[in-house]
Design a protein around this motif. Structure first.
Motif, PDB file in Angstrom:
ATOM      1  N   UNK A   1      10.640   8.239  -4.732  1.00  0.00           N
ATOM      2  CA  UNK A   1       9.667   7.375  -5.412  1.00  0.00           C
ATOM      3  C   UNK A   1      10.383   6.302  -6.227  1.00  0.00           C
ATOM      4  N   UNK A   2      11.420   6.716  -6.970  1.00  0.00           N
ATOM      5  CA  UNK A   2      12.149   5.768  -7.817  1.00  0.00           C
ATOM      6  C   UNK A   2      12.885   4.722  -6.989  1.00  0.00           C
ATOM      7  N   UNK A   3      13.599   5.158  -5.939  1.00  0.00           N
ATOM      8  CA  UNK A   3      14.340   4.215  -5.100  1.00  0.00           C
ATOM      9  C   UNK A   3      13.391   3.257  -4.375  1.00  0.00           C
ATOM     10  N   UNK A   4      12.266   3.805  -3.896  1.00  0.00           N
ATOM     11  CA  UNK A   4      11.287   2.957  -3.226  1.00  0.00           C
ATOM     12  C   UNK A   4      10.735   1.894  -4.154  1.00  0.00           C
ATOM     13  N   UNK A   5      10.436   2.292  -5.395  1.00  0.00           N
ATOM     14  CA  UNK A   5       9.903   1.329  -6.364  1.00  0.00           C
ATOM     15  C   UNK A   5      10.943   0.270  -6.702  1.00  0.00           C
ATOM     16  N   UNK A   6      12.188   0.688  -6.917  1.00  0.00           N
ATOM     17  CA  UNK A   6      13.239  -0.275  -7.226  1.00  0.00           C
ATOM     18  C   UNK A   6      13.461  -1.245  -6.074  1.00  0.00           C
TER      19      UNK A   6
ATOM     20  N   UNK B   1       3.444  -3.744   7.077  1.00  0.00           N
ATOM     21  CA  UNK B   1       4.783  -4.073   7.545  1.00  0.00           C
ATOM     22  C   UNK B   1       5.688  -2.846   7.575  1.00  0.00           C
ATOM     23  N   UNK B   2       5.238  -1.747   6.975  1.00  0.00           N
ATOM     24  CA  UNK B   2       5.996  -0.496   6.868  1.00  0.00           C
ATOM     25  C   UNK B   2       7.385  -0.806   6.313  1.00  0.00           C
ATOM     26  N   UNK B   3       7.420  -1.536   5.213  1.00  0.00           N
ATOM     27  CA  UNK B   3       8.687  -1.958   4.636  1.00  0.00           C
ATOM     28  C   UNK B   3       9.554  -0.759   4.272  1.00  0.00           C
ATOM     29  N   UNK B   4      10.855  -0.993   4.203  1.00  0.00           N
ATOM     30  CA  UNK B   4      11.804   0.084   3.915  1.00  0.00           C
ATOM     31  C   UNK B   4      11.536   0.714   2.553  1.00  0.00           C
ATOM     32  N   UNK B   5      11.151  -0.099   1.587  1.00  0.00           N
ATOM     33  CA  UNK B   5      10.798   0.432   0.266  1.00  0.00           C
ATOM     34  C   UNK B   5       9.585   1.346   0.379  1.00  0.00           C
ATOM     35  N   UNK B   6       8.640   0.957   1.227  1.00  0.00           N
ATOM     36  CA  UNK B   6       7.440   1.772   1.437  1.00  0.00           C
ATOM     37  C   UNK B   6       7.799   3.116   2.057  1.00  0.00           C
ATOM     38  N   UNK B   7       8.780   3.129   2.960  1.00  0.00           N
ATOM     39  CA  UNK B   7       9.211   4.386   3.576  1.00  0.00           C
ATOM     40  C   UNK B   7       9.670   5.371   2.511  1.00  0.00           C
ATOM     41  N   UNK B   8      10.549   4.923   1.609  1.00  0.00           N
ATOM     42  CA  UNK B   8      11.074   5.807   0.573  1.00  0.00           C
ATOM     43  C   UNK B   8       9.983   6.215  -0.412  1.00  0.00           C
ATOM     44  N   UNK B   9       9.181   5.256  -0.820  1.00  0.00           N
ATOM     45  CA  UNK B   9       8.128   5.506  -1.804  1.00  0.00           C
ATOM     46  C   UNK B   9       7.100   6.494  -1.264  1.00  0.00           C
ATOM     47  N   UNK B  10       6.636   6.252  -0.024  1.00  0.00           N
ATOM     48  CA  UNK B  10       5.626   7.120   0.578  1.00  0.00           C
ATOM     49  C   UNK B  10       6.178   8.510   0.853  1.00  0.00           C
ATOM     50  N   UNK B  11       7.420   8.588   1.354  1.00  0.00           N
ATOM     51  CA  UNK B  11       8.037   9.888   1.606  1.00  0.00           C
ATOM     52  C   UNK B  11       8.204  10.659   0.304  1.00  0.00           C
TER      53      UNK B  11
ATOM     54  N   UNK C   1       8.891  -5.844  -0.980  1.00  0.00           N
ATOM     55  CA  UNK C   1       7.666  -5.256  -1.524  1.00  0.00           C
ATOM     56  C   UNK C   1       7.118  -4.086  -0.709  1.00  0.00           C
ATOM     57  N   UNK C   2       6.473  -3.161  -1.402  1.00  0.00           N
ATOM     58  CA  UNK C   2       5.747  -2.084  -0.732  1.00  0.00           C
ATOM     59  C   UNK C   2       4.668  -2.708   0.140  1.00  0.00           C
ATOM     60  N   UNK C   3       4.642  -2.355   1.414  1.00  0.00           N
ATOM     61  CA  UNK C   3       3.660  -2.934   2.319  1.00  0.00           C
ATOM     62  C   UNK C   3       3.475  -1.990   3.506  1.00  0.00           C
ATOM     63  N   UNK C   4       2.314  -1.387   3.586  1.00  0.00           N
ATOM     64  CA  UNK C   4       2.058  -0.420   4.656  1.00  0.00           C
ATOM     65  C   UNK C   4       1.934  -1.108   6.009  1.00  0.00           C
TER      66      UNK C   4
ATOM     67  N   UNK D   1       0.628  -6.758   0.052  1.00  0.00           N
ATOM     68  CA  UNK D   1       1.634  -6.039  -0.709  1.00  0.00           C
ATOM     69  C   UNK D   1       0.964  -5.075  -1.686  1.00  0.00           C
ATOM     70  N   UNK D   2       1.655  -3.984  -1.963  1.00  0.00           N
ATOM     71  CA  UNK D   2       1.101  -2.985  -2.861  1.00  0.00           C
ATOM     72  C   UNK D   2       0.894  -1.669  -2.130  1.00  0.00           C
ATOM     73  N   UNK D   3       0.401  -0.672  -2.849  1.00  0.00           N
ATOM     74  CA  UNK D   3       0.220   0.650  -2.247  1.00  0.00           C
ATOM     75  C   UNK D   3      -0.894   1.394  -2.953  1.00  0.00           C
ATOM     76  N   UNK D   4      -1.851   1.881  -2.191  1.00  0.00           N
ATOM     77  CA  UNK D   4      -2.934   2.710  -2.711  1.00  0.00           C
ATOM     78  C   UNK D   4      -2.779   4.122  -2.152  1.00  0.00           C
TER      79      UNK D   4
END
Length: 420
Positions: free
Chosen positions: A285-290, A301-311, A296-299, A41-44
């Motif tokens: 970025x805000x919606x992904x973080x929320x 697993x390509x989680x849905x939050x990660x999609x919004x955050x990365x985009x 959790x952000x997870x590349x 979990x997390x994002x770099x």
């Protein structure tokens, strides 16, 4: 006519540069933290590289399609391109598993290079479009037969991968774009992200128990191992970071690109467009973080939050580049990045292949032992020049990047652009 944005080429080039650096350190044990993927979990910054490219794929679909047209020729062209990209990705796994006549060393390397040339030429030869499709389909089927037909040397060849995911996202995003408007595309994207969230957090994992997001025991890992046993990422063996289920939200990344591509083509004042781009970026970025508080952000697993955050981060970079380059006209500095951006598939396919080719060359180190060329180059030629192993490892990555820059400059100056 097709629309081309210099800022998008620069962002694509920056993405390829980052990919080359993070994939090729001199020593994986000594890498600066921002140049590594998050452990789970997390994002770099490194985790943002691949989704940025997929986001660009979505934008490029829109900009490269001045008029929507749905017919057999168009669909065949899209499917052919999908098969080409997919086949390149799968062949990358086949390369080191090709063995013939008991050959070893340089003779075996020669055989592998011959097969590589045959596949690349067959996929990209300039002939009738129908035969391009037939050839790409035939190569795909041959590789699937080799992988699943009980052949010992190919029984663990990896089927998922980066290029394979690009191919699938390109296929679905292209067909969706041709058959729908931006509202439908947005709805499909939301459904995919919400659906994936529901599957990963609500559906029990067979043989494991309750739904979970742990490494190797989640629903995505279970499905990968069920449908592609033995054909997954060599590091994990039982799940794949570009696996089957996690490709669903990755399609959402491509759809996000479609929506931004539509905005970029809209008839509006450029400054107003920049404002919309920035609002969408910060919103993502805000919606992904929320959302990451629950998913959790997870590349991997390509989680849905990660999609919004990365985009969101990819769009923020694009918005700034668009304002600087396309609005203000400050473009004199962009050539270096454009050189990397116009031939991305060449780098995607050959960057890892070149390392394997170089390692087929054996050299004798100062202790008298024989070793692969790349480790020798790093350990005995580059590392001794630095007191800090972190800097030595980064220096090797930058040296490899320089090699690619030299290759791409030659292609750029000769106006050689290899489109898949």
């Amino acid at each position: 006519m097709k629309q081309r944005l210099l800022s998008l080429d620069v962002l694509r080039g920056l993405t390829i540069i980052m990919m080359t650096i993070v994939n090729n350190p001199g020593d994986w044990g000594h890498v600066y933290a921002p140049l590594l993927h998050a452990e789970w979990h997390g994002c770099t910054p490194t985790d943002l590289v691949f989704p940025t490219f997929l986001f660009i794929v979505g934008i490029s679909i829109v900009l490269a399609t001045p008029q929507k047209s749905w017919n057999a020729t168009v669909v065949q062209k899209i499917v052919t391109r999908t098969l080409r990209i997919f086949c390149l990705g799968v062949f990358y796994g086949f390369f080191s598993r090709i063995h013939m006549f008991g050959l070893e060393g340089l003779p075996l390397l020669g055989i592998r290079l011959v097969f590589t040339a045959i596949v690349v030429v067959a996929l990209f030869a300039d002939y009738d479009r129908k035969w391009q499709f037939i050839t790409a389909l035939s190569i795909f089927l041959v590789m699937m037969v080799l992988a699943f037909g009980g052949f010992e040397q190919f029984k663990t060849v990896r089927i998922p991968g980066v290029l394979q995911r690009i191919a699938v996202v390109y296929l679905i995003a292209s067909l969706l774009y041709l058959r729908s408007g931006w509202v439908t595309q947005a709805i499909v994207g939301v459904v995919l992200l919400l659906g994936y969230w529901g599957m990963m957090t609500l559906i029990p994992v067979p043989g494991v128990g309750a739904a979970n997001l742990d490494k190797g025991t989640n629903l995505a890992a279970w499905l990968d191992n069920l449908l592609l046993p033995g054909h997954l990422w060599a590091t994990s063996k039982t799940w794949d970071p570009e696996g089957l289920l996690s490709t669903i939200p990755a399609i959402g990344t491509g759809i996000a690109g479609l929506l931004i591509g539509t905005l970029l083509r809209a008839n509006m004042d450029k400054n107003k467009r920049v404002m919309y781009l920035l609002m969408a970026a910060l919103g993502g970025i805000a919606l992904g973080w929320l959302w990451s508080l629950a998913f959790p952000l997870n590349k991997a697993l390509w989680t849905s939050s990660f999609v919004l955050y990365a985009a969101g981060w990819a769009l923020l970079c694009l918005a700034l580049l668009y304002y600087i380059i396309d609005v203000k006209g400050y473009s004199g500095w962009t050539t270096f990045f454009v050189i990397f951006g116009v031939n991305p598939m060449v780098v995607f396919f050959f960057s890892g292949l070149i390392v394997r080719i170089l390692n087929a060359v054996k050299v004798t180190n100062p202790t008298g032992a024989e070793m692969d060329f790349v480790p020798y180059l790093y350990q005995y030629q580059i590392s001794p020049l630095f007191s800090d192993p972190m800097n030595a490892s980064l220096a090797y990555a930058l040296l490899y990047l320089t090699l690619w820059f030299a290759i791409l400059v030659i292609l750029y100056r000769n106006k050689l652009v290899f489109k898949v």
